[in-house]
Design an enzyme around this catalytic site. Sequence first.
Site, PDB file in Angstrom:
ATOM      1  N   GLU A 150     -27.370 -10.823  82.972  1.00 47.75           N
ATOM      2  CA  GLU A 150     -28.847 -10.573  82.772  1.00 47.75           C
ATOM      3  C   GLU A 150     -29.424  -9.965  84.453  1.00 47.75           C
ATOM      4  OE1 GLU A 150     -28.937 -14.463  84.119  1.00 47.75           O
ATOM      5  OE2 GLU A 150     -27.835 -15.318  82.259  1.00 47.75           O
ATOM      6  N   GLU A 359     -23.639 -17.184  77.630  1.00 56.19           N
ATOM      7  CA  GLU A 359     -23.465 -18.228  78.615  1.00 56.19           C
ATOM      8  C   GLU A 359     -24.911 -19.162  77.630  1.00 56.19           C
ATOM      9  OE1 GLU A 359     -25.021 -17.910  82.561  1.00 56.19           O
ATOM     10  OE2 GLU A 359     -24.294 -16.251  82.744  1.00 56.19           O
TER      11      GLU A 359
HETATM   12  C1  GOI Z   1     -27.700 -17.892  84.705  1.00 55.17           C
HETATM   13  O1  GOI Z   1     -28.995 -17.445  84.602  1.00 55.17           O
HETATM   14  C2  GOI Z   1     -26.369 -16.634  85.604  1.00 55.17           C
HETATM   15  O2  GOI Z   1     -26.114 -15.936  84.665  1.00 55.17           O
HETATM   16  C3  GOI Z   1     -25.362 -18.008  86.050  1.00 55.17           C
HETATM   17  O3  GOI Z   1     -24.837 -17.242  87.120  1.00 55.17           O
HETATM   18  C4  GOI Z   1     -25.917 -19.106  87.153  1.00 55.17           C
HETATM   19  O4  GOI Z   1     -25.583 -20.104  87.346  1.00 55.17           O
HETATM   20  C5  GOI Z   1     -26.867 -20.205  85.704  1.00 55.17           C
HETATM   21  O5  GOI Z   1     -27.480 -19.077  84.876  1.00 55.17           O
HETATM   22  C6  GOI Z   1     -27.407 -21.364  86.089  1.00 55.17           C
HETATM   23  O6  GOI Z   1     -28.419 -21.333  87.098  1.00 55.17           O
HETATM   24  C7  GOI Z   1     -39.545 -23.245  87.109  1.00 55.17           C
HETATM   25  C8  GOI Z   1     -40.363 -18.618  92.537  1.00 55.17           C
HETATM   26  C9  GOI Z   1     -38.937 -21.260  85.973  1.00 55.17           C
HETATM   27  C10 GOI Z   1     -40.352 -17.652  91.482  1.00 55.17           C
HETATM   28  C11 GOI Z   1     -38.622 -23.008  88.101  1.00 55.17           C
HETATM   29  C12 GOI Z   1     -39.327 -19.732  92.209  1.00 55.17           C
HETATM   30  C13 GOI Z   1     -38.852 -20.536  86.733  1.00 55.17           C
HETATM   31  C14 GOI Z   1     -39.256 -18.214  90.312  1.00 55.17           C
HETATM   32  C15 GOI Z   1     -38.015 -21.825  90.176  1.00 55.17           C
HETATM   33  C16 GOI Z   1     -37.999 -21.133  91.512  1.00 55.17           C
HETATM   34  C17 GOI Z   1     -35.589 -19.613  88.065  1.00 55.17           C
HETATM   35  C18 GOI Z   1     -30.116 -17.867  83.739  1.00 55.17           C
HETATM   36  C19 GOI Z   1     -34.593 -18.260  87.540  1.00 55.17           C
HETATM   37  C20 GOI Z   1     -30.968 -17.628  84.238  1.00 55.17           C
HETATM   38  C21 GOI Z   1     -33.714 -17.202  86.668  1.00 55.17           C
HETATM   39  C22 GOI Z   1     -32.462 -19.169  86.743  1.00 55.17           C
HETATM   40  C23 GOI Z   1     -32.737 -16.714  85.641  1.00 55.17           C
HETATM   41  C24 GOI Z   1     -32.398 -19.314  85.548  1.00 55.17           C
HETATM   42  C25 GOI Z   1     -37.038 -19.073  89.072  1.00 55.17           C
HETATM   43  C26 GOI Z   1     -38.777 -21.673  89.111  1.00 55.17           C
HETATM   44  C27 GOI Z   1     -38.154 -20.091  91.272  1.00 55.17           C
HETATM   45  C28 GOI Z   1     -38.841 -20.554  88.371  1.00 55.17           C
HETATM   46  C29 GOI Z   1     -38.352 -19.654  90.022  1.00 55.17           C
HETATM   47  N1  GOI Z   1     -33.636 -18.413  87.341  1.00 55.17           N
HETATM   48  N2  GOI Z   1     -31.782 -17.955  85.285  1.00 55.17           N
HETATM   49  N3  GOI Z   1     -38.276 -19.557  89.539  1.00 55.17           N
END
Ligand code: GOI
Length: 467
Positions: A150, A359
């Site tokens: 990712e 995943e």
């Molecule tokens: C996997 O990625 C990863 O490979 C694994 O290691 C992991 O364990 C697994 O996911 C499970 O988590 C709504 C500020 C929309 C900006 C709410 C604050 C976006 C952006 C909450 C907080 C979301 C899976 C972060 C893909 C990163 C989570 C990519 C999913 C960030 C949010 C936020 C939000 C925010 N993503 N990830 N985000």
Amino acid sequence: MAATASLALAAALLSLAGLSRGSPQDGLPSRDFPPGFMFGAATAAFQIEGAWNLSGKGENIWDRWTHQHPEWVADGSNADVACDSFHRFKEDVQALVDTGVTMFHWDLPQPLQDLGGWTNPVVADYFEDYARILFRHFGDRVKYWITINEPASIIESYANSRLGAPGLDEHGVADYQASHTLLKAHAKAYHLYDKYFRKTQKGRVSITLNSAWHEPRTNSQEDRQAAERARQFYFGYWAHPIYSKIGDYPAVMKERIMRNSLAEGRFRSRLPEFSPQWVKFIRGTADFFAYNHYTTRYAASGTQGEIPSLQRDSGVIRSYDPKWPSSASSWLKVVPWGLRKMLNWIKKEYGNLPLLITENGFSDHGGLHDKDRINYFVSYLQELLKAIYIDKCNVFGYTAWSLVDNFEWARGYTEKFGIYQVNFTDPNRARIPKDSAQALRKIIKHRALVPNLLQGEMPEPRVVLVT
Ligand code: GOI
């Protein structure tokens, strides 16, 4: 045992007769996975290993980020011990059905971050050295290699410090620079394998990309275009340089980021340029498509996000449908059909390369009777079978996220993705299979989406894998 055997027999007879076990209501031509389809469960080193300062392991950027800013982690925790898999790996390996090894799942050595991390092109050379060591030592046994997990998530933490390590707020600048080095690093590792290892080791190499499916929020032309832009900015960003015929970043990204950069009074684009040599070097560096999928978002046309930032450059406003069921993670809504749409879009955009789902999973707050997780797996696997049989998408495997409850990055231990529960207050970190582990076991055993996975009492969980 008898029930199981007769089920398998019935399955064999039905498939011999060319009949399908899918009921007409669910629109499934078959509930069987194709011959040779691979299953597994995935996890990641930093999220489970612990032993953060043992055995000569140096500090990485997540050690630093969690130690310096416990307040940035939902429960103030860290992964110093985590699931203690460093000491308990035998149990975990025993629990793994089938898996490959990902080289890099975000734990960059801190000394490399001190040089600028992925914004510094020299890190691509260090990555190549690291890949050489892994190919040399494990290449005789590992046949599916993933270079980087990712990259899109990695660069988010160069844009927004609270999302994770390295914890920078250089949105719209450092994230674009980091992406440039990440793509180079991946390509270097791929070519290294091609040149020195492929002939003897006969493995395959790819990079795991992730993205939600982006669905237009309304049927207006603006929103349909915005959804396509979102697909390019959040996925084409990585897939286009590697899988498209012409290579390089998507044209829409190059145009919009250039336009915004000039409007900000800059003299060149914030998105770095690849020379024609680099475009050629990166294009085609994957033997199969590796993809992480969890959820879907709406995309609408509009201007949102800080100046400058990827979101602002994209001209997309993303949202969720309140009707989509929630999980414990605010970003993860349950939208099974999004997986099918995304697989079809990938096929249309980049051709029908064999694809591995690396995943897919669901978060809750814990508990062994995880009905919602079973429901998630079953409904997503149903859509996967439709993609395979109806749409002819070339999917050859599926790994569930995650093997065990683990350190969920900025969410600490508050959100659980495991099919095995881990008792984090027990020094032994005992693992117990959840109902979802039993359900997946059944699916894998029969190589089919057997009916009634949600119905009937699951047997009481046994404590296994603890010596
Ligand atoms: C996997 O990625 C990863 O490979 C694994 O290691 C992991 O364990 C697994 O996911 C499970 O988590 C709504 C500020 C929309 C900006 C709410 C604050 C976006 C952006 C909450 C907080 C979301 C899976 C972060 C893909 C990163 C989570 C990519 C999913 C960030 C949010 C936020 C939000 C925010 N993503 N990830 N985000």
